[in-house]
Motif scaffolding. Structure first.
Motif, PDB file in Angstrom:
ATOM      1  N   LEU B  54       0.807  -1.211   0.000  1.00 25.53           N
ATOM      2  CA  LEU B  54       0.000   0.000   0.000  1.00 25.53           C
ATOM      3  C   LEU B  54       0.848   1.271   0.000  1.00 25.53           C
ATOM      4  CD1 LEU B  54      -2.723  -1.104   2.587  1.00 25.53           C
ATOM      5  CD2 LEU B  54      -2.820  -1.184   0.101  1.00 25.53           C
ATOM      6  N   ARG B  57      -0.313   4.196  -2.186  1.00 26.15           N
ATOM      7  CA  ARG B  57      -1.446   5.008  -1.742  1.00 26.15           C
ATOM      8  C   ARG B  57      -1.004   6.219  -0.944  1.00 26.15           C
ATOM      9  NH1 ARG B  57      -6.882   2.966  -1.576  1.00 26.15           N
ATOM     10  NH2 ARG B  57      -6.916   1.264  -3.051  1.00 26.15           N
ATOM     11  N   ARG B  83      -3.907  -9.167  -5.723  1.00 25.28           N
ATOM     12  CA  ARG B  83      -5.292  -9.565  -5.491  1.00 25.28           C
ATOM     13  C   ARG B  83      -5.377 -10.939  -4.823  1.00 25.28           C
ATOM     14  NH1 ARG B  83      -8.786  -5.997  -8.515  1.00 25.28           N
ATOM     15  NH2 ARG B  83      -8.116  -4.927  -6.654  1.00 25.28           N
ATOM     16  N   TRP B  86      -3.841 -10.188  -0.948  1.00 27.30           N
ATOM     17  CA  TRP B  86      -4.628  -9.389  -0.005  1.00 27.30           C
ATOM     18  C   TRP B  86      -5.767 -10.191   0.594  1.00 27.30           C
ATOM     19  CZ3 TRP B  86      -4.571  -5.026  -4.085  1.00 27.30           C
ATOM     20  CH2 TRP B  86      -3.535  -4.131  -3.805  1.00 27.30           C
ATOM     21  N   GLY B  87      -5.804 -10.272   1.875  1.00 25.02           N
ATOM     22  CA  GLY B  87      -6.903 -10.952   2.559  1.00 25.02           C
ATOM     23  C   GLY B  87      -6.750 -12.453   2.584  1.00 25.02           C
ATOM     24  N   SER B  94      -6.017  -2.766  11.306  1.00 18.53           N
ATOM     25  CA  SER B  94      -5.499  -1.406  11.431  1.00 18.53           C
ATOM     26  C   SER B  94      -5.812  -0.834  12.801  1.00 18.53           C
ATOM     27  CB  SER B  94      -6.068  -0.521  10.337  1.00 18.53           C
ATOM     28  OG  SER B  94      -7.451  -0.400  10.547  1.00 18.53           O
ATOM     29  N   SER B  99     -12.859   3.030  11.792  1.00 25.24           N
ATOM     30  CA  SER B  99     -12.817   3.226  10.352  1.00 25.24           C
ATOM     31  C   SER B  99     -12.663   1.904   9.619  1.00 25.24           C
ATOM     32  CB  SER B  99     -11.704   4.202   9.971  1.00 25.24           C
ATOM     33  OG  SER B  99     -10.475   3.530   9.900  1.00 25.24           O
ATOM     34  N   GLY B 100     -12.535   0.821  10.356  1.00 26.49           N
ATOM     35  CA  GLY B 100     -12.417  -0.483   9.716  1.00 26.49           C
ATOM     36  C   GLY B 100     -13.753  -1.124   9.406  1.00 26.49           C
ATOM     37  N   LEU B 101     -14.821  -0.542   9.945  1.00 27.66           N
ATOM     38  CA  LEU B 101     -16.145  -1.122   9.726  1.00 27.66           C
ATOM     39  C   LEU B 101     -17.072  -0.078   9.114  1.00 27.66           C
ATOM     40  CD1 LEU B 101     -16.530  -2.924  13.169  1.00 27.66           C
ATOM     41  CD2 LEU B 101     -15.968  -3.974  10.983  1.00 27.66           C
ATOM     42  N   ASP B 102     -17.928  -0.527   8.209  1.00 24.82           N
ATOM     43  CA  ASP B 102     -18.886   0.375   7.590  1.00 24.82           C
ATOM     44  C   ASP B 102     -19.973   0.709   8.612  1.00 24.82           C
ATOM     45  OD1 ASP B 102     -20.814   1.659   6.117  1.00 24.82           O
ATOM     46  OD2 ASP B 102     -20.550   0.398   4.357  1.00 24.82           O
ATOM     47  N   GLU B 113     -20.155 -10.432   3.389  1.00 25.13           N
ATOM     48  CA  GLU B 113     -19.656  -9.849   2.148  1.00 25.13           C
ATOM     49  C   GLU B 113     -18.199 -10.233   1.910  1.00 25.13           C
ATOM     50  OE1 GLU B 113     -18.924  -5.477   2.018  1.00 25.13           O
ATOM     51  OE2 GLU B 113     -20.221  -5.585   0.263  1.00 25.13           O
ATOM     52  N   THR B 114     -17.386 -10.100   2.959  1.00 25.71           N
ATOM     53  CA  THR B 114     -15.973 -10.430   2.831  1.00 25.71           C
ATOM     54  C   THR B 114     -15.782 -11.932   2.601  1.00 25.71           C
ATOM     55  OG1 THR B 114     -15.377  -8.581   4.250  1.00 25.71           O
ATOM     56  CG2 THR B 114     -13.749 -10.322   4.018  1.00 25.71           C
ATOM     57  N   VAL B 117     -16.397 -13.066  -0.950  1.00 22.77           N
ATOM     58  CA  VAL B 117     -15.325 -12.752  -1.903  1.00 22.77           C
ATOM     59  C   VAL B 117     -14.157 -13.717  -1.709  1.00 22.77           C
ATOM     60  CG1 VAL B 117     -13.674 -11.015  -2.638  1.00 22.77           C
ATOM     61  CG2 VAL B 117     -15.976 -10.328  -1.997  1.00 22.77           C
ATOM     62  N   LEU B 118     -13.808 -13.959  -0.441  1.00 23.91           N
ATOM     63  CA  LEU B 118     -12.606 -14.743  -0.175  1.00 23.91           C
ATOM     64  C   LEU B 118     -12.846 -16.242  -0.324  1.00 23.91           C
ATOM     65  CD1 LEU B 118     -11.210 -12.790   2.896  1.00 23.91           C
ATOM     66  CD2 LEU B 118     -10.310 -12.811   0.572  1.00 23.91           C
TER      67      LEU B 118
END
Lengths: 292, 320
Positions: B54, B57, B83, B86-87, B94, B99-102, B113-114, B117-118
């Protein structure tokens, strides 16, 4: 519906006790119910001539009559309907268009899209909005009517919306930028979640939360603004009843027939107060939720 | 050193032309907990960004050195390569659990959701409860329906850890995972991380500015100063006999090491600014053992006979 957790139930209860919201929403509810329901059953229509001009408030005419003998009670309530409808249309369209533009600008792959949209917003915000709205309303025409909207009303709707969406767009884009730096957005990006899905599920609802909160506050300006425009003749035209137009009609006889001007003014003030209290409560609720 | 899971060697990173990392060295084996300790600005988080790809960024760029992760050259990994890392292979917890959660999505939905994807094949709901149980979350079914603001800071951090574990990573980086939390909650989170490491045999890098915090959980401690690794020592040894003069000063400054009625020890001076780094050891201006050799040239990290590695010209004399 998912069942509420303990913490949620507590939250709901806390909301109900908030006196600010209760008063604000109560005032709004009274005004809206009066305007929407009472004219259906009331003896007089807004343009019926009662044969009794400048009659002071009485049981037959709670708000008196005007210079040609129309019932002011009926005119104020029917006029309120129009103000409510115009405000709802203006605020909803501004909210949706502005939020959409802000999200597009904030998430666009090409910087140029962002720059063009935001400079447009800057241009709109840079011009004093009263002047801009007046000009737009005049260009669109104060005599034009559209469907159920009487002469002058479509003009204000278009003029106020064309100016109003810009603030929402700026707010929405700012919120997109704030969110984009949050760890959870970075994380779903890195996970490779499709871009549109991130926007739909994580960005858009949160942006809408911010802009919708602002919309309550914006409704205050809109109600007062619409009445103000009609008062100076750039909005709804006589003989249509509308709060601002009613106040304009009565201004010459304020000393003798005060009810024609003062009562619509009180309605504007009560609506504004209801919205202010509601907006304030919604804002503080939103902040509390955010801070956790 | 071929059995290292992660091996960062001689890493130098620049941000906007300013050197922020120099000679960073960090090695982690499978199932090992490495504590990375250093004060604000010593490059801990920047190292973390380098390992997680990162740097870009924040406008950073690795100028030299290497990062090897299980045979992968992370400095030359393509975005498609990242890709799959990551994860799935490297995960990051962090600092701020908020800020790590919506904030507007229920915990259960975020986890699902995560997971989808994984690991698209597993039952996301079952896996979500399993993860929450793995992080010792009380009342799992209530938490699944809760929004982040309804949870305490410690519970939120547990959710973030659960998210990080969703892809069963080989390496977990925790960047000051307990800074925002209460002292009593800190202990719980650290114990949880150490426990998870034992169960899963993943490597764990624990970044913190609190030396005492890593004492009980870390196998090895890496000390950073002014963007460099200055010491890398087994944690039992480092607390018994700190090697680098900076580590010695850090330990001496711990309030628990002061005698009753004594003033607390404070290291004079301040860490050097990134703009005026001297050619030699960055700690030389504050070090009680400084000699000419310290100031003349770069000081490399070197292994000592007892398995420690120090970046100090006079390591043998200082430790004697």
């Amino acid at each position: 519906m998912m069942s509420l957790t303990y913490a949620e139930r507590r939250h709901v209860r806390k909301r109900r006790r908030d006196p600010e919201l209760l008063t604000g929403a109560g005032l709004l509810a009274v005004v809206i119910c009066l305007c929407l329901i009472v004219p259906i059953v009331w003896t007089w229509g807004p343009n019926d001539i009662t044969g009794n001009a400048y009659a002071p408030p009485s049981w037959a005419h709670p708000f008196g009559t005007d210079e040609v003998g129309r019932d002011v009670f009926a005119r104020v309530l029917v006029g309120g309907r129009l103000d409510i409808v115009i405000t709802v249309i203006v605020v909803l369209v501004s909210l949706l268009v502005g939020t959409l533009v802000g999200i597009v600008a904030g998430t666009a792959r090409h910087r140029s899209i962002d720059i063009v949209l935001m400079r447009l917003v800057d241009a709109i915000i840079a011009i004093p909005f009263i002047v801009l709205i007046l000009a737009l309303a005049t260009v669109f025409g104060t005599q034009r009517s559209l469907g159920p909207l009487p002469a002058g009303a479509p003009g204000i709707v278009v003029a106020v919306t064309l100016v109003g969406w810009s603030v929402y767009a700026r707010l929405a884009r700012a919120q997109v930028q704030t969110l984009a730096a949050q760890d959870y957005i970075v994380a779903v990006e890195l996970l490779g979640l499709p871009r549109m899905r991130i926007i739909r599920r994580h960005l858009a609802p949160d942006v809408l939360r911010v802009t919708a909160t602002y919309a309550v506050a914006d409704a205050i300006t809109t109600v007062v603004g619409v009445a103000g425009l009609s008062f100076i003749g750039a909005g709804v035209q006589a003989p249509t009843a509308e709060w601002g137009a009613l106040m304009f009609e009565g201004r010459g006889v304020l000393a003798t027939a005060w009810w024609i001007t003062v009562i619509p003014g009180i309605f504007v003030a009560i609506t504004g107060l209801g919205l202010v209290l509601t907006a304030d409560s919604v804002l503080s609720y939103d902040r509390g939720r955010r801070a956790g | 050193m071929t059995n290292d899971l992660l091996s960062v060697r001689g890493l130098r990173v620049e941000v906007g032309g300013r050197r922020v990392l120099e000679n960073v060295d960090l090695r982690v084996s499978r199932g090992e907990v490495v504590g990375v300790v250093g004060e604000t600005g010593s490059g801990k988080s920047m190292t973390c960004r380098a390992v997680t790809g990162l740097l870009g960024r924040v406008g950073g760029r690795a100028v030299s050195g290497s990062i090897d992760f299980d045979g992968l050259d992370l400095l030359r990994l393509s975005s498609a390569g990242w890709r799959s890392v990551w994860g799935r292979r490297i995960a990051l917890v962090s600092q701020s659990s908020l800020s790590g959660l919506d904030p507007i999505m229920r915990i259960g939905r975020q986890l699902r959701e995560t997971i989808k994807v994984l690991a698209p094949d597993v039952d996301a709901s079952a896996r979500a409860s399993e993860l929450l149980e793995a992080v010792r979350m009380p009342q799992v079914s209530d938490v699944m329906h809760a929004y982040p603001h309804e949870l305490s800071g410690g519970m939120r951090q547990r959710v973030v850890i659960a998210l990080a574990l969703a892809g069963s990573p080989d390496l977990l980086l925790a960047d000051e995972p307990t800074t925002a939390l209460d002292v009593t909650v800190q202990r719980g989170i650290l114990e949880l991380l150490a426990e998870l490491r034992e169960q899963t045999s993943m490597g764990l890098v624990l970044i913190t500015h609190d030396l005492q915090l890593v004492r009980s959980v870390a196998d090895r401690v890496v000390v950073m100063y002014a963007g460099r690794t200055v010491e890398d020592t087994a944690s039992t040894d480092i607390f018994a006999a700190p090697g680098h003069p900076y580590t010695q000063a850090l330990l001496a400054a711990q309030p628990s090491n002061a005698a009753d009625g004594q003033m607390l020890y404070a290291l004079p001076g301040a860490p050097p600014s990134l703009d005026d780094l001297l050619p030699g050891c960055p700690f030389a201006p504050r070090c009680p053992h400084t000699q000419d050799a310290c100031k003349s040239g770069p000081v490399e990290l070197r292994g000592l006979t007892d398995g420690r590695r120090l970046a100090c010209v006079q390591a043998e004399e200082v430790m004697a």
